[in-house]
Scaffold this motif. Sequence first.
Motif, PDB file in Angstrom:
ATOM      1  N   LEU A 180       0.836  -1.194   0.000  1.00  0.00           N
ATOM      2  CA  LEU A 180       0.000   0.000   0.000  1.00  0.00           C
ATOM      3  C   LEU A 180       0.872   1.245   0.000  1.00  0.00           C
ATOM      4  O   LEU A 180       1.749   1.402   0.847  1.00  0.00           O
ATOM      5  CB  LEU A 180      -0.914   0.005   1.229  1.00  0.00           C
ATOM      6  N   GLU A 181       0.634   2.103  -0.967  1.00  0.00           N
ATOM      7  CA  GLU A 181       1.285   3.420  -1.034  1.00  0.00           C
ATOM      8  C   GLU A 181       0.270   4.425  -0.509  1.00  0.00           C
ATOM      9  O   GLU A 181      -0.725   4.719  -1.176  1.00  0.00           O
ATOM     10  CB  GLU A 181       1.660   3.725  -2.486  1.00  0.00           C
ATOM     11  N   GLY A 182       0.488   4.913   0.717  1.00  0.00           N
ATOM     12  CA  GLY A 182      -0.502   5.778   1.358  1.00  0.00           C
ATOM     13  C   GLY A 182      -0.449   7.214   0.858  1.00  0.00           C
ATOM     14  O   GLY A 182       0.479   7.621   0.161  1.00  0.00           O
ATOM     15  N   ASN A 183      -1.455   7.988   1.243  1.00  0.00           N
ATOM     16  CA  ASN A 183      -1.530   9.406   0.914  1.00  0.00           C
ATOM     17  C   ASN A 183      -2.050  10.146   2.135  1.00  0.00           C
ATOM     18  O   ASN A 183      -2.893   9.618   2.871  1.00  0.00           O
ATOM     19  CB  ASN A 183      -2.458   9.631  -0.287  1.00  0.00           C
ATOM     20  N   GLU A 184      -1.556  11.384   2.344  1.00  0.00           N
ATOM     21  CA  GLU A 184      -1.935  12.127   3.550  1.00  0.00           C
ATOM     22  C   GLU A 184      -3.437  12.391   3.639  1.00  0.00           C
ATOM     23  O   GLU A 184      -3.963  12.649   4.713  1.00  0.00           O
ATOM     24  CB  GLU A 184      -1.153  13.431   3.635  1.00  0.00           C
ATOM     25  N   LYS A 185      -4.153  12.297   2.499  1.00  0.00           N
ATOM     26  CA  LYS A 185      -5.604  12.546   2.522  1.00  0.00           C
ATOM     27  C   LYS A 185      -6.407  11.303   2.877  1.00  0.00           C
ATOM     28  O   LYS A 185      -7.635  11.334   2.885  1.00  0.00           O
ATOM     29  CB  LYS A 185      -6.051  13.102   1.170  1.00  0.00           C
ATOM     30  N   GLY A 186      -5.714  10.188   3.145  1.00  0.00           N
ATOM     31  CA  GLY A 186      -6.422   9.005   3.626  1.00  0.00           C
ATOM     32  C   GLY A 186      -6.590   7.894   2.617  1.00  0.00           C
ATOM     33  O   GLY A 186      -6.783   6.742   2.993  1.00  0.00           O
ATOM     34  N   TYR A 187      -6.548   8.226   1.332  1.00  0.00           N
ATOM     35  CA  TYR A 187      -6.659   7.166   0.329  1.00  0.00           C
ATOM     36  C   TYR A 187      -5.276   6.597   0.035  1.00  0.00           C
ATOM     37  O   TYR A 187      -4.279   6.990   0.650  1.00  0.00           O
ATOM     38  CB  TYR A 187      -7.331   7.684  -0.952  1.00  0.00           C
ATOM     39  N   ASP A 234       2.897  -6.881 -13.931  1.00  0.00           N
ATOM     40  CA  ASP A 234       2.175  -6.921 -15.203  1.00  0.00           C
ATOM     41  C   ASP A 234       0.848  -6.178 -15.130  1.00  0.00           C
ATOM     42  O   ASP A 234       0.016  -6.297 -16.016  1.00  0.00           O
ATOM     43  CB  ASP A 234       1.945  -8.380 -15.638  1.00  0.00           C
ATOM     44  N   ARG A 235       0.603  -5.422 -14.043  1.00  0.00           N
ATOM     45  CA  ARG A 235      -0.632  -4.633 -13.980  1.00  0.00           C
ATOM     46  C   ARG A 235      -0.382  -3.296 -13.296  1.00  0.00           C
ATOM     47  O   ARG A 235       0.592  -3.109 -12.585  1.00  0.00           O
ATOM     48  CB  ARG A 235      -1.741  -5.424 -13.277  1.00  0.00           C
ATOM     49  N   GLU A 236      -1.301  -2.368 -13.553  1.00  0.00           N
ATOM     50  CA  GLU A 236      -1.173  -0.995 -13.046  1.00  0.00           C
ATOM     51  C   GLU A 236      -1.486  -0.946 -11.549  1.00  0.00           C
ATOM     52  O   GLU A 236      -2.084  -1.865 -10.988  1.00  0.00           O
ATOM     53  CB  GLU A 236      -2.166  -0.084 -13.788  1.00  0.00           C
ATOM     54  N   ASP A 237      -1.100   0.173 -10.911  1.00  0.00           N
ATOM     55  CA  ASP A 237      -1.471   0.399  -9.514  1.00  0.00           C
ATOM     56  C   ASP A 237      -2.994   0.474  -9.397  1.00  0.00           C
ATOM     57  O   ASP A 237      -3.681   0.876 -10.348  1.00  0.00           O
ATOM     58  CB  ASP A 237      -0.870   1.711  -9.005  1.00  0.00           C
ATOM     59  N   ILE A 238      -3.519   0.106  -8.228  1.00  0.00           N
ATOM     60  CA  ILE A 238      -4.968   0.071  -8.001  1.00  0.00           C
ATOM     61  C   ILE A 238      -5.323   1.126  -6.948  1.00  0.00           C
ATOM     62  O   ILE A 238      -4.705   1.178  -5.872  1.00  0.00           O
ATOM     63  CB  ILE A 238      -5.411  -1.331  -7.538  1.00  0.00           C
ATOM     64  N   TYR A 239      -6.298   1.955  -7.255  1.00  0.00           N
ATOM     65  CA  TYR A 239      -6.731   3.010  -6.328  1.00  0.00           C
ATOM     66  C   TYR A 239      -7.539   2.394  -5.179  1.00  0.00           C
ATOM     67  O   TYR A 239      -8.422   1.562  -5.397  1.00  0.00           O
ATOM     68  CB  TYR A 239      -7.589   4.036  -7.074  1.00  0.00           C
ATOM     69  N   ILE A 240      -7.219   2.811  -3.941  1.00  0.00           N
ATOM     70  CA  ILE A 240      -7.951   2.353  -2.753  1.00  0.00           C
ATOM     71  C   ILE A 240      -8.489   3.588  -2.040  1.00  0.00           C
ATOM     72  O   ILE A 240      -7.711   4.419  -1.553  1.00  0.00           O
ATOM     73  CB  ILE A 240      -7.041   1.568  -1.770  1.00  0.00           C
ATOM     74  N   SER A 241      -9.800   3.723  -1.978  1.00  0.00           N
ATOM     75  CA  SER A 241     -10.386   4.886  -1.297  1.00  0.00           C
ATOM     76  C   SER A 241     -10.185   4.748   0.208  1.00  0.00           C
ATOM     77  O   SER A 241      -9.914   3.654   0.720  1.00  0.00           O
ATOM     78  CB  SER A 241     -11.883   4.983  -1.609  1.00  0.00           C
ATOM     79  N   ALA A 242     -10.343   5.860   0.937  1.00  0.00           N
ATOM     80  CA  ALA A 242     -10.164   5.847   2.399  1.00  0.00           C
ATOM     81  C   ALA A 242     -11.125   4.854   3.060  1.00  0.00           C
ATOM     82  O   ALA A 242     -10.772   4.186   4.030  1.00  0.00           O
ATOM     83  CB  ALA A 242     -10.381   7.256   2.954  1.00  0.00           C
ATOM     84  N   GLY A 299     -10.916  -0.767 -14.418  1.00  0.00           N
ATOM     85  CA  GLY A 299     -10.383   0.485 -14.932  1.00  0.00           C
ATOM     86  C   GLY A 299     -11.030   0.870 -16.253  1.00  0.00           C
ATOM     87  O   GLY A 299     -11.425   0.008 -17.035  1.00  0.00           O
ATOM     88  N   GLU A 300     -11.160   2.166 -16.456  1.00  0.00           N
ATOM     89  CA  GLU A 300     -11.690   2.682 -17.728  1.00  0.00           C
ATOM     90  C   GLU A 300     -10.668   3.661 -18.300  1.00  0.00           C
ATOM     91  O   GLU A 300      -9.646   3.925 -17.684  1.00  0.00           O
ATOM     92  CB  GLU A 300     -13.032   3.399 -17.485  1.00  0.00           C
ATOM     93  N   GLU A 301     -10.956   4.199 -19.459  1.00  0.00           N
ATOM     94  CA  GLU A 301     -10.060   5.162 -20.105  1.00  0.00           C
ATOM     95  C   GLU A 301      -9.776   6.325 -19.160  1.00  0.00           C
ATOM     96  O   GLU A 301     -10.683   7.047 -18.747  1.00  0.00           O
ATOM     97  CB  GLU A 301     -10.718   5.685 -21.390  1.00  0.00           C
ATOM     98  N   GLY A 302      -8.510   6.466 -18.770  1.00  0.00           N
ATOM     99  CA  GLY A 302      -8.122   7.577 -17.908  1.00  0.00           C
ATOM    100  C   GLY A 302      -8.402   7.356 -16.432  1.00  0.00           C
ATOM    101  O   GLY A 302      -8.127   8.224 -15.604  1.00  0.00           O
ATOM    102  N   ARG A 303      -8.956   6.195 -16.070  1.00  0.00           N
ATOM    103  CA  ARG A 303      -9.251   5.902 -14.653  1.00  0.00           C
ATOM    104  C   ARG A 303      -8.642   4.558 -14.266  1.00  0.00           C
ATOM    105  O   ARG A 303      -8.695   3.601 -15.028  1.00  0.00           O
ATOM    106  CB  ARG A 303     -10.768   5.851 -14.409  1.00  0.00           C
ATOM    107  N   ARG A 304      -8.090   4.508 -13.069  1.00  0.00           N
ATOM    108  CA  ARG A 304      -7.478   3.274 -12.576  1.00  0.00           C
ATOM    109  C   ARG A 304      -8.544   2.298 -12.069  1.00  0.00           C
ATOM    110  O   ARG A 304      -9.670   2.693 -11.765  1.00  0.00           O
ATOM    111  CB  ARG A 304      -6.525   3.568 -11.406  1.00  0.00           C
ATOM    112  N   GLU A 305      -8.134   1.040 -11.936  1.00  0.00           N
ATOM    113  CA  GLU A 305      -8.981   0.078 -11.229  1.00  0.00           C
ATOM    114  C   GLU A 305      -9.121   0.531  -9.782  1.00  0.00           C
ATOM    115  O   GLU A 305      -8.231   1.190  -9.237  1.00  0.00           O
ATOM    116  CB  GLU A 305      -8.323  -1.308 -11.222  1.00  0.00           C
ATOM    117  N   GLU A 306     -10.255   0.179  -9.158  1.00  0.00           N
ATOM    118  CA  GLU A 306     -10.441   0.469  -7.732  1.00  0.00           C
ATOM    119  C   GLU A 306     -10.500  -0.835  -6.973  1.00  0.00           C
ATOM    120  O   GLU A 306     -10.966  -1.857  -7.482  1.00  0.00           O
ATOM    121  CB  GLU A 306     -11.731   1.259  -7.501  1.00  0.00           C
TER     122      GLU A 306
END
Length: 704
Positions: A72-79, A88-96, A116-123
């Motif tokens: 997990l690569e964290g972010n100060e905003k919680g996500y 072989d796959r992109e990073d996956i977005y994890i909401s807070a 994932g869609e065009e311009g959006r990561r998998e969640e």
Amino acid sequence: MNIKRNIVNFMDEKLYKPMTREELAKSFEIGKGEEKTFYNVLEDMEKEGTIIKTRNERYGLPEKMNLVVGKLEGNEKGYGFLVPEKKDREDIYISAENINGALHGDKVVVRVIKKGEEGRREEGEILRILDRANNTIVGTFESSKNFGFVLPDDNRISMDIFIPKAHMNNALPNQKVIVEITRWPEKRRNPEGKIIEVLGYIDEKGTDILSVIRQFNLSEEFPNKVINQVNSIEQSVSQEEIGRRVDLRDLNTFTIDGEDAKDFDDAVSIEKLENGNYKLGVHIADVSHYVKENSPLDKEALNRGNSIYLVDRVIPMLPKELSNGICSLNPKEPRLTLSVFMEIDKKGNVKEHKVIETVIESKERLIYDDVSDLLEKDDEELKDRYSHIYEDLVYMKELCHILNKKRQRRGSLDFDFPETEIILDNEGNPIDIRKEERRIANRMIEEFMLVCNETIAENMYWSQMPLIYRVHEDPDADEIEEFNKFIHNFGYNLKGTKEIHPKELKNLMVEVKGKKEEELLNKLLLRSLKKAKYSSEVGSHFGLAAKYYCHFTSPIRRYPDLEIHRIIKEYINGRLKPNKVENLESKLPQIAEQSSTMERIAEEAEREVEDLKKAQYMKERIGNEYKGIISSLTHFGIFVQLENTIEGLVHFSNMVDDYYYYDEEKYYIIGELTKKKFRIGDEVKIKVIGADVLRGNVDFMLVE
């Protein structure tokens, strides 16, 4: 093939359906007395995240269950983002809401909940935490009447840590502390901990860098076993060892380093041959003679991976008795070396080479600035002082240009970013920050080390011997395509972005040379490339446009170089028998991985210290005005870089003459009413309005 690999292959078959451990044991024909061992293997694989155990006690591969294992690569905003172990796959977005108690750096299992869609990561949603990365956390203590809390220094850990009154350990507000986690976070509940060490007040001398050292679990002290081993090492070279080697003490060898350097692991020599070619000698400290394989010293060196340079101190890979003592190529003292002699023609081709065990005696300890002044400015005083090696230095300058031209022709990417030089006073406060130039002397040594590393790597590859290579993989086509879209706004264009050759990128770098956007586009290009790493498998080095590359020239401060020295000494002395080769092939992957991991940690720690010293420096200059260049644009503001390399943020909230927003497609920031535009590369004038030393952030506002 080992049992773990067999299990993975079995589960990877199309017809496999998740099985219980008993069913797996039956499939693998595990006998009654071996079941416990087999079940332990399954447990280990589950802890590693290689396989997953479902709620109904059945095992399978994560990728077959719509699950992904990673960090997990964290972010100060919680996500956060999951960085998958399998590349072989992109990073996956994890909401807070879906982080579920995980913290930055934890190894986790994630279920993909939105494609994932065009311009959006998998969640994704975190289902399980396999390994906690932060048993202790460094931060700033704050207190209330009946409890306290710690704000982590690492802003990727977005939660404060709750401290019960009984576990405050006499800490006071605004002190840096180390907190041990006693209760992990849960959904909507912060972690809990106890303070185990008070480091000092935020503005106390040395507390800032000590906090970084603790944050990254770096060891300043060496274990007693290591100290005892070092104390038993002679600090002089024996006559017996000199007699065993090629004696080069009469050869004109010398070191060229920075003024503050204390460990010298490379010396050079040169001769111009009758045929017009150059005979370059690169003489590297034979650290492996003193650091014996599997000794306490060796294990500690591997654990550290490399030396770390933190502005006012070095955390060395080896104790100073070795790094600054018997292993350092100090002037006028006999030292053991591995010497590589290369005959190089006028086109920069290595016509022949040899590697030998030697003893040298460096004639001079030269300094980069002195050599550069001598060669660039023809300084008469320096010319007189170094008259005995002046001709050698001139030949080296000639050879440097030849080698550099050869690299440029093949497409080697030469990112000439200015290094930052931070000058501290006796109290550890930054009193000056400036660009550090790469002059001719720096470039000479750089070119000589590059050609030596390349020569060693190619030779060992064709000798079919195991080695640790320095690999820089080709960039992802998507990253280069994004970069190409961006540079289009500046009037540049890349051809063939699907399988780009470094020469194409090199041509772009030549095209932007001297333009105001040069440094910024080079930085963006660098971000589009993958990171170099160590590997036991041969692979090309994209950035250098080299088929074979390794690190051989710095065994005092990098473990892969030390290991390569051992391999080469065994090889040139005919001792690399099949059983040794097999042993090397089994252990080199772990050495490569450990070295790559520790290199990343060193880079992070060094950057953290540099950022906080820059923030300290600017905190004393609030209200000052400077000219700078817009270095990047975001949805919340403009980053501006000053001449001295310090970067600060102009937040939209501080741009009060209009409402500004970032136009992603056109890559500029524009005012809604005034239509005023800001682009990367624009020169602006700023005023310093704030500096957060804890976070290493600096705030600017624009001045008309």
